[in-house]
Design an enzyme around this catalytic site. Structure first.
Site, PDB file in Angstrom:
ATOM      1  CG  HIS A  27      -1.715  -1.243   1.393  1.00  0.00           C
ATOM      2  ND1 HIS A  27      -1.186  -2.402   1.912  1.00  0.00           N
ATOM      3  CD2 HIS A  27      -3.013  -1.504   1.110  1.00  0.00           C
ATOM      4  CE1 HIS A  27      -2.130  -3.335   1.942  1.00  0.00           C
ATOM      5  NE2 HIS A  27      -3.247  -2.823   1.462  1.00  0.00           N
ATOM      6  CG  HIS A 258      -6.106   1.403   0.308  1.00  0.00           C
ATOM      7  ND1 HIS A 258      -5.859   1.926   1.556  1.00  0.00           N
ATOM      8  CD2 HIS A 258      -6.152   0.054   0.479  1.00  0.00           C
ATOM      9  CE1 HIS A 258      -5.748   0.953   2.437  1.00  0.00           C
ATOM     10  NE2 HIS A 258      -5.932  -0.199   1.809  1.00  0.00           N
ATOM     11  CD  GLU A 405     -17.387  -5.610  27.386  1.00  0.00           C
ATOM     12  OE1 GLU A 405     -18.250  -5.746  28.271  1.00  0.00           O
ATOM     13  OE2 GLU A 405     -17.573  -4.938  26.340  1.00  0.00           O
ATOM     14  CG  HIS A 467     -25.089 -12.868  30.498  1.00  0.00           C
ATOM     15  ND1 HIS A 467     -25.967 -12.497  29.504  1.00  0.00           N
ATOM     16  CD2 HIS A 467     -24.639 -11.703  31.064  1.00  0.00           C
ATOM     17  CE1 HIS A 467     -26.065 -11.172  29.474  1.00  0.00           C
ATOM     18  NE2 HIS A 467     -25.270 -10.672  30.403  1.00  0.00           N
TER      19      HIS A 467
END
Length: 662
Positions: A27, A258, A405, A467
């Site tokens: 790139h 790109h 998280e 959970h």
């Protein structure tokens, strides 16, 4: 040719074009676009000494847009980092080179973190800035006073983790963190605006950052903006308006450049447009000399810092912490705690045992910094007396990460990579799905971060299957170079903490919500071997039961029943499979044993257990998702009981239903 700043930037552009062209992949768009910004940074603002890449008080530079690695490699070569020869640039993306497709920590001198997965570099940099502030609070400005600089693109800021990182940094007022946004409105599919309507500058301002827009190709204005950035009392985002593939002729500003490798004629046209007459991979002598001088610009600063360190009363402690070594008495209190647990045989959830272990460790290891993603009381990661890590002094050792998280796990990586601190965090194991990309990247880098993950099975109970992690331990064990601990009781939990702190690699602590009986009554650091015989057979071993975590108590109860029926039964506890694989073959074979019946017990899926029980081994555990009910009822309904183990063994031995129990 005079070595003007513009020509120095063009040296980056030329090397980037040549390397991508030679490799036939890569790139070059971002390196060409951000060459001017990078030149100003590395020649005027970044505090570094290329000859000493590990100088502890250097600025950290993070290329979050890691696909543009040739920008970084060009800078490392031009400024004189060890081993970064022109041959390494020529070998871009080739086997064995120091210039892999994306920057890799520990592989290339000067690379502060592995990047490539967009957004993670930025989130990791937040952790580096946090570590800098924490160490500054401990050792003062004379030893710790540096910045973290980040280059991030549109893609980094689209990734969800960037939102978590930006808001955390803003809340903590990390004014030593400066993000250089490559504002080129470009993604692979075209203009960024085909998928983005947000105002990035407004977004950063809303998160508590200082923001300024600047022409990313006007070096004077870039320098003024960076100077302004270093005077702010909050984190800074400089929106550097650039053209992708700047200087590449017809491809300049082309969204599709790109990852486009320029053709020969396009490179020739770019060279002509830049006024760059040199052959491929050749840097004019005066330009090379100017860059080499820039690489030495920080040497005097570094030598002065070394003198300050030499005269500091904290020198030995500072060097120890930066090296990652533990204090000599790090485990003295923990060993006393283990001895007491052997005598008292406490029955409790392993998350509580973990909290008790931390009560012994955090006073002894001052560089441990804890935290939780809004689950402090549930994770048992807070130790009484801890103060929150926060502005203005950052002397606290407990981080309130919020419900972030992924951002938390990435910040842990950054703190660990920075050095001088040992971070640990807390959340529920099921939410490792949110943090997994950062855990994986940490494993790739060998970053010593400890992820405490409680509520580790259907033992979560009433909250139900959303959970209850049944596949998560197995999926984490699939990540190379990640230690996954699932201890059985107080003694094993303390030993697992000892193993995690001793290891210089990432760890996961999978801990229970529900209470479990003590199974270990002797010390000996047995968990550090990963697996060991917890209880031998009385008489010839006909059965070996393998378990970890709370199911180890189930295995011990089943053993009692089987032994009562005259069936010799061993129990092997397996708290960390990865450490077991590092033992010698004889130890592994002896631990697994030769009993004709092998059975594993796990309140998760079977995946991985065949290493211990073989393909024809028995398994008592989960083969689907859990349910909503008290934990004891769930274990009974899903057949994870001592009675179910006995029945399975009896059937295997041809004794008939419940014959072994009778």
């Amino acid at each position: 040719m005079s070595a003007t700043p513009a020509l120095m930037a063009n040296a980056i552009r030329a090397l980037s074009m040549d390397a991508v062209h030679r490799a036939k992949s890569g790139h070059q768009g971002m390196p060409l676009g951000m060459a001017d910004v990078a030149t100003v940074l590395f020649t005027k603002f970044l505090k570094y000494d290329a000859a000493k890449p590990k100088w502890a008080d250097r600025d950290r530079f993070v290329l979050s847009a890691g696909h543009g690695s040739m920008l970084l490699y060009s800078l490392l070569h031009l400024t004189g980092y060890p081993g970064m020869t022109i041959e390494q640039i020529k070998d871009f993306r080739q086997w064995g080179s120091l210039t892999p497709g994306h920057p890799e920590y520990g592989h290339t001198p000067g690379v502060e973190t592995t990047t490539g997965p967009l957004g993670q570099g930025l989130a990791t940099a937040v952790g580096m800035a946090m570590a800098e502030r924490s160490m500054n609070a401990r050792y003062g400005n004379d030893l710790v006073d540096h910045r973290t600089w980040v280059i991030a693109g549109d893609g980094c800021l689209m990734e969800g983790v960037s939102h978590e990182a930006i808001h955390l940094a803003g809340r903590l007022k990390l004014n030593k963190l400066i993000v250089l946004f490559d504002d080129n409105n470009t993604t692979i599919d075209g203009k960024a605006t085909i998928a983005e309507t947000g105002d990035q500058q407004a977004r950063f301002k809303a998160a508590g950052w200082a923001v300024k827009a600047v022409d990313g190709h006007d070096m004077g204005k870039i320098a003024a903006a960076m100077r302004w950035a270093t005077r702010q009392d909050k984190p800074v985002m400089l929106a550097c308006k650039t053209l992708i593939s700047k200087g590449a002729g017809p491809k300049e500003g082309d969204a599709h450049s790109h990852g486009y490798a320029l053709f020969d004629e396009e490179i020739a046209a770019a060279r002509k447009a830049m006024g760059w007459p040199s052959e491929p991979f050749v840097i004019p002598a005066d330009v090379a000399a100017a860059w080499a001088k820039a690489g030495k610009r920080g040497a005097r600063n570094r030598r002065r810092w070394e003198q300050r360190l030499k005269g500091s009363a904290r020198r030995d402690d500072f060097n120890r912490a930066v090296a990652g070594d533990l204090p000599k008495e790090a485990f003295a209190a923990l060993d006393a705690h283990i001895a007491k647990a052997c005598a008292d045989k406490p029955a409790a959830a392993t998350r509580q045992h973990s909290g008790s272990a931390l009560e012994q460790l955090t006073p002894a290891v001052a560089e441990m910094i804890g935290g939780s993603a809004d689950l402090t009381g549930s994770n048992n990661t807070y130790v009484k007396g801890m103060v929150a890590f926060d502005a203005p002094d950052y002397a606290g050792r407990y981080v309130h990460y919020g419900i972030r998280e992924f951002g938390m796990a990435a910040a842990l990586n950054g703190m660990a990579l920075h050095g001088g601190v040992i971070p640990y965090s807390g959340t529920f194991l099921v939410f490792s799905d949110y943090s997994r990309p950062a855990i994986r990247l940490g494993a790739l880098m060998g970053a010593r971060a400890i992820h405490v993950m409680t509520h580790d099975s259907i033992g979560v109970g009433e909250d139900g299957p959303t959970h209850q992690p049944v596949e998560h331990v197995a999926s984490l064990r699939a990540i190379p170079h990640l230690l996954v601990f699932r201890p059985a009781d107080a003694v094993e939990t303390a030993e697992c903490w000892k193993a995690a702190l001793t290891a210089r690699e990432p760890s996961v602590m999978a801990l229970s919500r529900q209470k479990t009986a003590a199974v270990r009554t002797t010390s000996g650091d047995l968990a550090l071997k990963g697996a060991y015989e917890l209880a031998p057979a009385e008489g010839p071993a006909q059965v070996t039961l393998f378990a970890c975590g709370t199911e180890t108590a189930v295995a011990m109860a089943a053993r009692d029943k089987l032994q009562a029926a005259g069936i010799g039964t061993r129990v092997v506890s397996t708290p960390c499979w990865e450490l077991f694989e590092r033992q010698n073959r004889k130890y592994q074979a002896d631990t697994i044993g030769k009993a004709p019946v092998r059975l594993a017990i796990d309140a998760g899926v079977r995946q991985g257990w065949d290493r211990f029980i073989g393909e024809d081994g028995l398994f008592v555990g989960m083969n689907g998702f859990g349910g909503s009910a008290p934990a004891e009822r769930l274990y009974k309904e899903f057949g994870i009981t001592a009675e179910a183990v006995v029945d399975a063994v009896a059937a295997k031995l041809g004794l008939g239903d419940n014959a072994a129990a009778g």
